[in-house]
Structure formats: C-alpha cells, structure tokens
Design a protein around this motif. Structure first.
Motif, PDB file in Angstrom:
ATOM      1  N   VAL A 127       0.840  -1.193   0.000  1.00  0.00           N
ATOM      2  CA  VAL A 127       0.000   0.000   0.000  1.00  0.00           C
ATOM      3  C   VAL A 127       0.878   1.247   0.000  1.00  0.00           C
ATOM      4  N   GLU A 128       1.897   1.248   0.882  1.00  0.00           N
ATOM      5  CA  GLU A 128       2.808   2.389   0.950  1.00  0.00           C
ATOM      6  C   GLU A 128       3.513   2.599  -0.386  1.00  0.00           C
ATOM      7  N   GLU A 129       3.956   1.499  -0.986  1.00  0.00           N
ATOM      8  CA  GLU A 129       4.693   1.582  -2.254  1.00  0.00           C
ATOM      9  C   GLU A 129       3.820   2.191  -3.343  1.00  0.00           C
ATOM     10  N   ALA A 130       2.518   1.904  -3.265  1.00  0.00           N
ATOM     11  CA  ALA A 130       1.614   2.386  -4.306  1.00  0.00           C
ATOM     12  C   ALA A 130       1.346   3.889  -4.193  1.00  0.00           C
ATOM     13  N   VAL A 131       1.471   4.437  -2.988  1.00  0.00           N
ATOM     14  CA  VAL A 131       1.095   5.840  -2.804  1.00  0.00           C
ATOM     15  C   VAL A 131       2.270   6.731  -2.432  1.00  0.00           C
ATOM     16  N   SER A 132       3.439   6.158  -2.161  1.00  0.00           N
ATOM     17  CA  SER A 132       4.567   6.944  -1.675  1.00  0.00           C
ATOM     18  C   SER A 132       5.555   7.255  -2.796  1.00  0.00           C
ATOM     19  N   VAL A 133       5.954   8.511  -2.879  1.00  0.00           N
ATOM     20  CA  VAL A 133       7.023   8.935  -3.780  1.00  0.00           C
ATOM     21  C   VAL A 133       8.058   9.646  -2.929  1.00  0.00           C
ATOM     22  N   GLY A 134       9.294   9.192  -3.003  1.00  0.00           N
ATOM     23  CA  GLY A 134      10.355   9.824  -2.224  1.00  0.00           C
ATOM     24  C   GLY A 134      10.529   9.258  -0.831  1.00  0.00           C
ATOM     25  N   ASP A 135       9.692   8.299  -0.440  1.00  0.00           N
ATOM     26  CA  ASP A 135       9.827   7.666   0.870  1.00  0.00           C
ATOM     27  C   ASP A 135      10.287   6.227   0.696  1.00  0.00           C
ATOM     28  N   VAL A 150      14.271  -3.004  -0.074  1.00  0.00           N
ATOM     29  CA  VAL A 150      13.571  -1.734   0.083  1.00  0.00           C
ATOM     30  C   VAL A 150      13.325  -1.101  -1.278  1.00  0.00           C
ATOM     31  N   GLU A 151      12.322  -0.240  -1.340  1.00  0.00           N
ATOM     32  CA  GLU A 151      11.935   0.403  -2.599  1.00  0.00           C
ATOM     33  C   GLU A 151      11.752   1.885  -2.370  1.00  0.00           C
ATOM     34  N   LEU A 152      12.128   2.666  -3.362  1.00  0.00           N
ATOM     35  CA  LEU A 152      11.874   4.106  -3.344  1.00  0.00           C
ATOM     36  C   LEU A 152      11.591   4.566  -4.760  1.00  0.00           C
ATOM     37  N   THR A 153      10.530   5.354  -4.931  1.00  0.00           N
ATOM     38  CA  THR A 153      10.229   5.960  -6.215  1.00  0.00           C
ATOM     39  C   THR A 153      10.902   7.318  -6.256  1.00  0.00           C
ATOM     40  N   LEU A 154      11.770   7.495  -7.225  1.00  0.00           N
ATOM     41  CA  LEU A 154      12.577   8.709  -7.292  1.00  0.00           C
ATOM     42  C   LEU A 154      11.682   9.916  -7.620  1.00  0.00           C
ATOM     43  N   PRO A 155      11.617  10.896  -6.712  1.00  0.00           N
ATOM     44  CA  PRO A 155      10.742  12.048  -6.942  1.00  0.00           C
ATOM     45  C   PRO A 155      11.349  13.025  -7.947  1.00  0.00           C
ATOM     46  N   PRO A 156      10.520  13.851  -8.574  1.00  0.00           N
ATOM     47  CA  PRO A 156      11.038  14.814  -9.568  1.00  0.00           C
ATOM     48  C   PRO A 156      12.074  15.763  -8.988  1.00  0.00           C
ATOM     49  N   GLU A 157      11.956  16.088  -7.695  1.00  0.00           N
ATOM     50  CA  GLU A 157      12.880  17.056  -7.106  1.00  0.00           C
ATOM     51  C   GLU A 157      14.205  16.442  -6.651  1.00  0.00           C
ATOM     52  N   SER A 158      14.361  15.137  -6.836  1.00  0.00           N
ATOM     53  CA  SER A 158      15.604  14.505  -6.403  1.00  0.00           C
ATOM     54  C   SER A 158      16.790  15.024  -7.203  1.00  0.00           C
ATOM     55  N   ALA A 159      17.878  15.285  -6.489  1.00  0.00           N
ATOM     56  CA  ALA A 159      19.106  15.759  -7.139  1.00  0.00           C
ATOM     57  C   ALA A 159      19.717  14.686  -8.031  1.00  0.00           C
ATOM     58  N   GLU A 210      18.392   5.052   6.300  1.00  0.00           N
ATOM     59  CA  GLU A 210      18.162   6.482   6.468  1.00  0.00           C
ATOM     60  C   GLU A 210      19.041   7.292   5.512  1.00  0.00           C
ATOM     61  N   ARG A 211      20.320   6.899   5.413  1.00  0.00           N
ATOM     62  CA  ARG A 211      21.239   7.584   4.514  1.00  0.00           C
ATOM     63  C   ARG A 211      20.797   7.422   3.060  1.00  0.00           C
ATOM     64  N   LEU A 212      20.323   6.242   2.708  1.00  0.00           N
ATOM     65  CA  LEU A 212      19.867   5.977   1.343  1.00  0.00           C
ATOM     66  C   LEU A 212      18.670   6.857   1.007  1.00  0.00           C
ATOM     67  N   GLU A 213      17.732   6.970   1.934  1.00  0.00           N
ATOM     68  CA  GLU A 213      16.549   7.796   1.695  1.00  0.00           C
ATOM     69  C   GLU A 213      16.932   9.260   1.536  1.00  0.00           C
ATOM     70  N   GLU A 214      17.854   9.746   2.363  1.00  0.00           N
ATOM     71  CA  GLU A 214      18.317  11.132   2.252  1.00  0.00           C
ATOM     72  C   GLU A 214      18.983  11.375   0.893  1.00  0.00           C
ATOM     73  N   LEU A 215      19.779  10.404   0.464  1.00  0.00           N
ATOM     74  CA  LEU A 215      20.506  10.544  -0.794  1.00  0.00           C
ATOM     75  C   LEU A 215      19.561  10.654  -1.981  1.00  0.00           C
ATOM     76  N   LEU A 216      18.507   9.873  -1.959  1.00  0.00           N
ATOM     77  CA  LEU A 216      17.616   9.791  -3.108  1.00  0.00           C
ATOM     78  C   LEU A 216      16.519  10.848  -3.109  1.00  0.00           C
ATOM     79  N   SER A 217      16.181  11.365  -1.940  1.00  0.00           N
ATOM     80  CA  SER A 217      14.999  12.206  -1.837  1.00  0.00           C
ATOM     81  C   SER A 217      15.286  13.699  -1.877  1.00  0.00           C
ATOM     82  N   VAL A 218      16.461  14.114  -1.405  1.00  0.00           N
ATOM     83  CA  VAL A 218      16.707  15.536  -1.170  1.00  0.00           C
ATOM     84  C   VAL A 218      17.309  16.199  -2.399  1.00  0.00           C
ATOM     85  N   ARG A 219      16.809  17.398  -2.742  1.00  0.00           N
ATOM     86  CA  ARG A 219      17.364  18.170  -3.846  1.00  0.00           C
ATOM     87  C   ARG A 219      18.716  18.724  -3.433  1.00  0.00           C
ATOM     88  N   ARG A 220      19.710  18.612  -4.316  1.00  0.00           N
ATOM     89  CA  ARG A 220      21.030  19.161  -4.023  1.00  0.00           C
ATOM     90  C   ARG A 220      20.926  20.684  -3.871  1.00  0.00           C
TER      91      ARG A 220
END
Length: 223
Positions: A127-135, A150-159, A210-220
């Motif tokens: 359910v989370e995977e279907a609705v979460s982007v960047g988490d 683990v899975e993460l959908t890369l958000p448009p604002e990702s660096a 946690e480090r992986l999520e920060e790397l993929l989610s945050v805009r440089r």
C-alpha cells in the motif's frame, strides 16, 4: 530444485502451483486429511504428516530439499519447522510465513529462518509503495545477513534525476538491484541514468536505510 512446503492450505497450494510452473519439484506436507487435495495440485507430491515431527520429516527426505517453506497459519508451527529444517537436515534455504506481526521478531536465524515473509507487513508495504514517492518502503526482511529489500520511487525534485548509476556515492552495504521504469524492468549498469519516477529496488543493511533515503529524496542545494 526440490522444495518442501509445510502447510497445504490456500497459501501453500498457491506457492506450490507457482513453483511447479517454473519447473521445480514440490512436496506439500499437512497433517489435516481435509487439506490433502491432490486434485488441486496434481503435479506435486503430497504427504499426510505432522511437519513438526522428526519421523515425518525423515519420511519427507528433507535432507534432499534445497528449500523448505513453512507456510502454515500457525506461527509456532512455522518456527518449529524452520528450526528442524535448518538444524536437523541442513536445508540451505528456509522461508517462513509470519501470520501475526507481534511474532515477527522471532523469525530470524536463531530459529533457522533465512527469509521471513510477514503477510500483514507485506500488504502494508505494498500500500505504501503504491502511494509513496520519495519515501523508502521496506518490502522484505532477509534474516540471514541482516538486510532488507527496500523500494523508493525517485521524486522529480531529487538531485539524482539524470545522474549515472556509477556516479552515485551509494552507502556501504547497499546494492541497487533493479530499476522499474514504466513497463520495463532494468538490471542497472554503471552507465544507466536515473530518471524521475523510477522505482528503485535495493538490498540494504538496515543501518544504511536512512542515509539511502536522504541521498535519493533531497534536492542538491545550490552554492
């Protein structure tokens, strides 16, 4: 590959059907006569026996199995089957079904479990995977080796959108195993560029999530 499945209910039969379609040899074990429905999975071997009993597992020749799946609806039974499969018969890979989330902490290598599959957690994760982007979403825990899928959908604002896989400073103990891009499933190479909207699947140590999520989610940040 020879696979023994303890529990011939709907879950066990479904797993057996999938494995048989993929060309594997499957043995279904259940102690309830009403569960022995040979006509439902006729290609499988069937054994009416208690999978918690050594004599039953001897009859099943568990030492010849490459994988044992403890798929009953009783967590106590699944733990006992897993422990016996690993310690008494040296089965290389043991997969166990977790029925109740409160028992999930028990399903580890101390009980012979290599992979624990928690139905409630998996449904929640999907359910989370279907609705979460960047988490970061944890899909599966591997007891052996202390790692998670683990899975993460890369958000448009990702660096990292537009960055080559080989140019990313991935955390230690982390491996990008698959990129799902639309209808395509990609085995990532060093030259593949990440794109916004990519579903990235990793095998990662829990301490690196946690480090992986920060790397993929945050805009440089500029400057």
């Amino acid at each position: 590959m020879r696979v023994a499945i303890a529990g011939a209910g709907a879950v066990g039969r479904s797993i057996a059907g999938e494995l048989l379609e993929n060309g594997h040899e499957v043995l279904l074990i259940d102690k309830a006569p009403t569960a022995i429905s040979v006509e439902r999975v006729p290609q499988a071997e069937w054994l009416l026996a208690d999978a918690c009993e050594i004599t039953s597992l001897d009859e099943a020749a568990l030492q010849r199995c490459n994988v044992v799946i403890a798929a009953t609806g009783d967590d106590k039974v699944n733990l006992v089957v897993s422990l016996l499969a690993k310690t008494e018969y040296g089965v290389p890979r043991v997969v166990a079904r977790v029925n109740h989330p409160k028992n999930e902490w028990l399903f580890n290598e101390s009980w012979g479990v290599d992979v624990a599959v928690s139905t409630p957690r998996l449904m929640s994760a999907l359910v989370e995977e279907a609705v979460s982007v960047g988490d970061l979403v944890r899909l599966l825990r591997f007891s052996h080796g202390d790692a998670n899928l683990v899975e993460l959908t890369l958000p448009p604002e990702s660096a990292l959108a537009g960055t080559r896989v080989g140019d990313v400073d991935w955390p230690e103990d982390t491996s990008l195993v698959t990129i799902i891009r639309g209808t395509r499933v990609l085995v990532p190479s060093q030259d593949d560029a990440l794109e916004a909207g990519d579903e990235l699947l990793f095998v990662a140590a829990p301490a690196r999530e946690e480090r992986l999520e920060e790397l993929l989610s945050v805009r440089r940040q500029n400057g």
